[in-house]
Structures are given as structure tokens and as C-alpha cells.
Enzyme design. Structure first.
Site, PDB file in Angstrom:
ATOM      1  N   ASP A   1     -43.744  -1.034  -0.554  1.00 13.39           N
ATOM      2  CA  ASP A   1     -44.628  -2.157  -0.254  1.00 13.39           C
ATOM      3  C   ASP A   1     -46.023  -1.664  -0.610  1.00 13.39           C
ATOM      4  O   ASP A   1     -46.858  -1.439   0.255  1.00 13.39           O
ATOM      5  CB  ASP A   1     -44.522  -2.563   1.222  1.00 13.39           C
ATOM      6  CG  ASP A   1     -45.300  -3.841   1.530  1.00 13.39           C
ATOM      7  OD1 ASP A   1     -45.784  -4.484   0.579  1.00 13.39           O
ATOM      8  OD2 ASP A   1     -45.428  -4.186   2.712  1.00 13.39           O
TER       9      ASP A   1
ATOM     10  N   ARG B   1     -54.094  -7.581   2.118  1.00 15.52           N
ATOM     11  CA  ARG B   1     -54.748  -7.209   3.371  1.00 15.52           C
ATOM     12  C   ARG B   1     -56.266  -7.126   3.255  1.00 15.52           C
ATOM     13  O   ARG B   1     -56.799  -6.699   2.225  1.00 15.52           O
ATOM     14  CB  ARG B   1     -54.187  -5.862   3.843  1.00 15.52           C
ATOM     15  CG  ARG B   1     -52.710  -5.912   4.212  1.00 15.52           C
ATOM     16  CD  ARG B   1     -52.064  -4.529   4.099  1.00 15.52           C
ATOM     17  NE  ARG B   1     -50.674  -4.514   4.555  1.00 15.52           N
ATOM     18  CZ  ARG B   1     -49.625  -4.873   3.806  1.00 15.52           C
ATOM     19  NH1 ARG B   1     -49.816  -5.307   2.567  1.00 15.52           N
ATOM     20  NH2 ARG B   1     -48.396  -4.816   4.290  1.00 15.52           N
TER      21      ARG B   1
ATOM     22  N   HIS C   1     -52.776 -12.077   3.712  1.00 16.62           N
ATOM     23  CA  HIS C   1     -52.634 -13.276   2.874  1.00 16.62           C
ATOM     24  C   HIS C   1     -53.574 -14.409   3.288  1.00 16.62           C
ATOM     25  O   HIS C   1     -53.194 -15.582   3.335  1.00 16.62           O
ATOM     26  CB  HIS C   1     -51.179 -13.753   2.880  1.00 16.62           C
ATOM     27  CG  HIS C   1     -50.226 -12.785   2.250  1.00 16.62           C
ATOM     28  ND1 HIS C   1     -50.586 -11.919   1.246  1.00 16.62           N
ATOM     29  CD2 HIS C   1     -48.898 -12.540   2.497  1.00 16.62           C
ATOM     30  CE1 HIS C   1     -49.541 -11.186   0.890  1.00 16.62           C
ATOM     31  NE2 HIS C   1     -48.508 -11.529   1.637  1.00 16.62           N
TER      32      HIS C   1
ATOM     33  N   HIS D   1     -45.697 -15.351  -4.329  1.00 20.91           N
ATOM     34  CA  HIS D   1     -44.902 -14.418  -3.519  1.00 20.91           C
ATOM     35  C   HIS D   1     -43.396 -14.632  -3.700  1.00 20.91           C
ATOM     36  O   HIS D   1     -42.633 -14.537  -2.737  1.00 20.91           O
ATOM     37  CB  HIS D   1     -45.287 -14.566  -2.045  1.00 20.91           C
ATOM     38  CG  HIS D   1     -45.243 -13.284  -1.277  1.00 20.91           C
ATOM     39  ND1 HIS D   1     -44.065 -12.616  -1.010  1.00 20.91           N
ATOM     40  CD2 HIS D   1     -46.222 -12.529  -0.722  1.00 20.91           C
ATOM     41  CE1 HIS D   1     -44.319 -11.522  -0.307  1.00 20.91           C
ATOM     42  NE2 HIS D   1     -45.634 -11.440  -0.128  1.00 20.91           N
TER      43      HIS D   1
ATOM     44  N   GLU E   1     -46.271  -8.974  -6.986  1.00 14.49           N
ATOM     45  CA  GLU E   1     -47.447  -9.806  -6.739  1.00 14.49           C
ATOM     46  C   GLU E   1     -48.645  -9.302  -7.544  1.00 14.49           C
ATOM     47  O   GLU E   1     -49.237  -8.280  -7.222  1.00 14.49           O
ATOM     48  CB  GLU E   1     -47.774  -9.788  -5.244  1.00 14.49           C
ATOM     49  CG  GLU E   1     -46.605 -10.161  -4.341  1.00 14.49           C
ATOM     50  CD  GLU E   1     -46.782  -9.613  -2.941  1.00 14.49           C
ATOM     51  OE1 GLU E   1     -47.808  -9.943  -2.305  1.00 14.49           O
ATOM     52  OE2 GLU E   1     -45.907  -8.845  -2.488  1.00 14.49           O
TER      53      GLU E   1
END
Length: 350
Positions: free
Chosen positions: A248, A81, A106, A176, A315
């Protein structure tokens, strides 16, 4: 080692190529020109049975849908972000795509949802490249990202990213892929074991955008300093977690030396005996357990649906929104000077 090339399907009437690298033990990795993505990774379980440990699809069209989670795709120019879809560089403000909420996710998705060029292939590697002209999507610099995948006889998949720009700019490339080491289409990753070499995470607001503060994992549901099941605390109420979504979050790795390859985390599945270690030379890793994916999804490889919590994305990255937080570790890409970063997925057995 050997490599084979085939046609995976079509995207916008153009062929999507698939390169499959197989090692001496029969384990294999399949890589596609769409998004320079990982389409499959087949590695053995404790009984020597090969299984595909990444989620994905049998047709390119599904990979092109951002609502299906960027499955296996390379992300650029800037992963994760960027708050308010803007950043400042040397006194100038740059505006980037506002493709989610009020922020950029992204990099806007251009690198993921396009065909890449194959620069080179050997008997155990494929190198992909993608070019983005100056100010495309608001980012400065004529910018080329290359990703070299190498698969070894020891079941190590090495990703080497190389960035070159003719202007000072920003970059935060990642992959990803979503991993499910059970290779069982009915199992989520909640039973998987996870250990993360991090004592802190980036605190976030209600939109999961970094506040600039770091939080301690100790004594919270974010604590993976000792290996335990992902599902143990995934639904506990916590300030950095959105209810019903689960993890997340960016974890701040103990390795503070950017450019030094160190172990970031270990993922394992007791039933199959498969283990994966993630190594990176970057300071952060986003752990995302697919909580935004559709619970009733049916699309997926060989009846293994890409659905809610079926895979975990790990990631490797600079912290999210590092460009807007001077206290976060970050390296700018200097004009005409290559920036490189490496990630390795090392597969073995418990």
C-alpha cells in the site's frame, strides 16, 4: 461504438445511472453516476472470451461503504493522505476532514460517495462533474472536478480530469478501481505479474504517512523494475509495509515531467493472457493490493467477492501528502486556470 444508459439502482432514494460503452469488438466499460465510478470493464482473454477485470458490486449501496475500499470510484479533492488533516497555502493553514487516524484520507470521501452530474455523452465517452463550494471540508475555492471517460476500439480507457477553482487551491484526483485480470472470483492478485517504472518509493512511518524521504527499491521487496509476481515478496518484513497488509505504497515514477503522458506500470495475468498498461502524466502511483479488505467478505459482482488481496488498485497521483513536503513534485491549482491530468488503462494480451 455505441453507448447505452440504464438504471443501476438507488442511493438515498435517487436513481444511480449506468452508462455502458461498447466498442466494435464487443469489449465494454460501464460507468455509474455514483462517485463517477467504473462499475465494470469487460475485455477479452487469450481465447477471445470477455471477462470483467475490475472488482465491484451489483448494487449501489455497497459502493457507499468506505470500509469496502472505494471500489472503482473517483477520489477528490485530494487523493491519499494529508498528515494531521491540515496543510498550509500561502501562509494560511487549512484544516481538512480527520476521517482516518489523525489524517485526512481521500479528501474526506465527499467526491466518492455522492452522485455526480453527467455533463455530456457521445458514442464512446461520458463526462461527469462534481461541484464543491469554497471551504467545504476545509478546502479553499469554489471547485469543479470533471472526469471524461473515453473507451476506444483498441481497448484503451482514457480518463481526463479537469479542475477549475476560483481560488488558488490543491487537487490530486485519481480513480480507485481494483483490477484482477484473471476474472476468477477465487483468485487473488498474488499470481499477477507487475512491473513498475520506478526506482524509488516514498518512505513512510508506522501509519504509512510519508516522512519526506525517498527510499531506493533496489535490493528490497519494493523492487518491481523487472516484472515478477506480486506475491513473491508481499509478506516479507519491511519498514514501509504493515505486517499482514502487504503493498500500500507510493512509487516515484521515473517520468519527472508533470503533464507528459508516460507508461507507469504493466500488470499481467499469465493464465488468462490479459495485460494492462497504466499511463499517467503525474509523478506517482499508489500500489494497493487490498490488504485492508475483509478476508471473509461475501459481497461482490456475480459471486466474485471484494475481499483481501482480490484486486490491485493502481492509483495515479501526486505523492501522498505532497502539500506538506516541499521536496515532493506538485502543481497547485491557480485561480481561474484549469488544471488537467490524464490516466490511461490500456488493455491487450501477453
Amino acid at each position: 461504438m455505441n453507448i447505452t444508459k440504464s438504471v443501476f439502482g438507488k442511493f438515498n432514494d435517487k436513481e444511480v445511472e449506468l452508462y455502458t460503452i461498447k466498442n466494435k469488438n464487443g469489449a465494454s466499460v460501464s460507468l455509474m453516476t455514483f462517485g463517477a465510478g467504473i462499475q465494470s470493464i469487460n475485455v477479452p482473454d487469450k481465447n477471445g472470451v470477455l471477462g470483467d477485470v475490475v472488482l465491484g458490486f451489483d448494487e449501489p449501496k455497497y459502493y457507499a461503504d468506505p470500509d469496502l475500499g472505494y471500489q472503482g470510484l473517483v477520489v477528490g479533492r485530494y487523493a491519499n493522505r494529508i498528515r494531521d488533516a491540515k496543510f498550509e497555502l500561502d501562509g494560511k493553514t487549512y484544516n481538512t476532514p480527520n476521517n482516518q487516524g489523525s489524517w485526512t484520507l481521500h479528501g474526506g470521501g465527499r467526491f466518492s460517495f455522492n452522485l455526480w452530474n453527467v455533463e455530456e455523452s457521445t458514442d464512446n465517452s461520458v463526462t461527469f462533474s462534481f461541484f464543491s463550494p469554497d471551504m467545504q471540508d476545509g478546502f479553499p475555492g469554489n471547485f469543479t472536478l470533471k472526469v471524461k471517460y473515453t473507451f476506444t476500439d483498441d481497448n484503451v480507457l482514457r480518463l481526463e480530469y479537469t479542475v477549475l477553482s476560483d481560488k488558488k487551491t490543491i487537487a490530486n484526483p485519481t480513480n480507485h478501481s481494483y483490477f484482477n485480470l484473471s476474472c476468477n472470483g477465487e483468485k487473488t492478485v498474488e499470481e499477477h505479474l507487475l512491473k513498475i517504472n520506478a526506482d524509488y518509493f516514498t518512505e513512510t512511518d508506522e501509519d504509512q504517512l510519508p516522512t519526506g524521504e525517498l527510499g531506493e527499491v533496489k535490493g528490497t521487496m519494493m523492487d518491481f523494475t523487472e516484472m515478477h509476481k506480486i506475491g513473491d515478496r508481499i509478506d516479507e518484513p519491511f519498514r514501509a509495509i504493515i505486517d499482514g497488509i502487504g503493498y500500500d505504497n507510493n512509487f516515484c515514477l521515473r517520468n519527472k515531467e508533470i503533464g507528459k503522458l508516460e507508461q507507469a506500470c504493466i500488470l499481467a495475468d499469465e493464465a488468462s493472457g490479459r495485460k494492462m498498461e497504466v499511463y499517467t502524466d503525474l509523478p506517482g502511483i499508489q500500489v494497493y493490493c487490498g490488504g485492508w479488505l475483509n478476508k471473509n467478505a461475501t459481497a461482490g459482482k456475480e459471486n466474485a467477492p471484494v475481499s483481501y488481496r482480490r484486486g490491485v488498485a493502481l492509483e495515479t497521483q501526486f505523492y501522498p501528502d505532497s502539500v506538506n513536503h516541499s521536496n515532493f513534485p506538485f502543481v497547485y491549482v491557480e485561480a481561474n486556470k484549469e488544471f488537467r491530468t490524464v490516466t490511461e488503462f490500456r488493455f491487450s494480451l501477453l
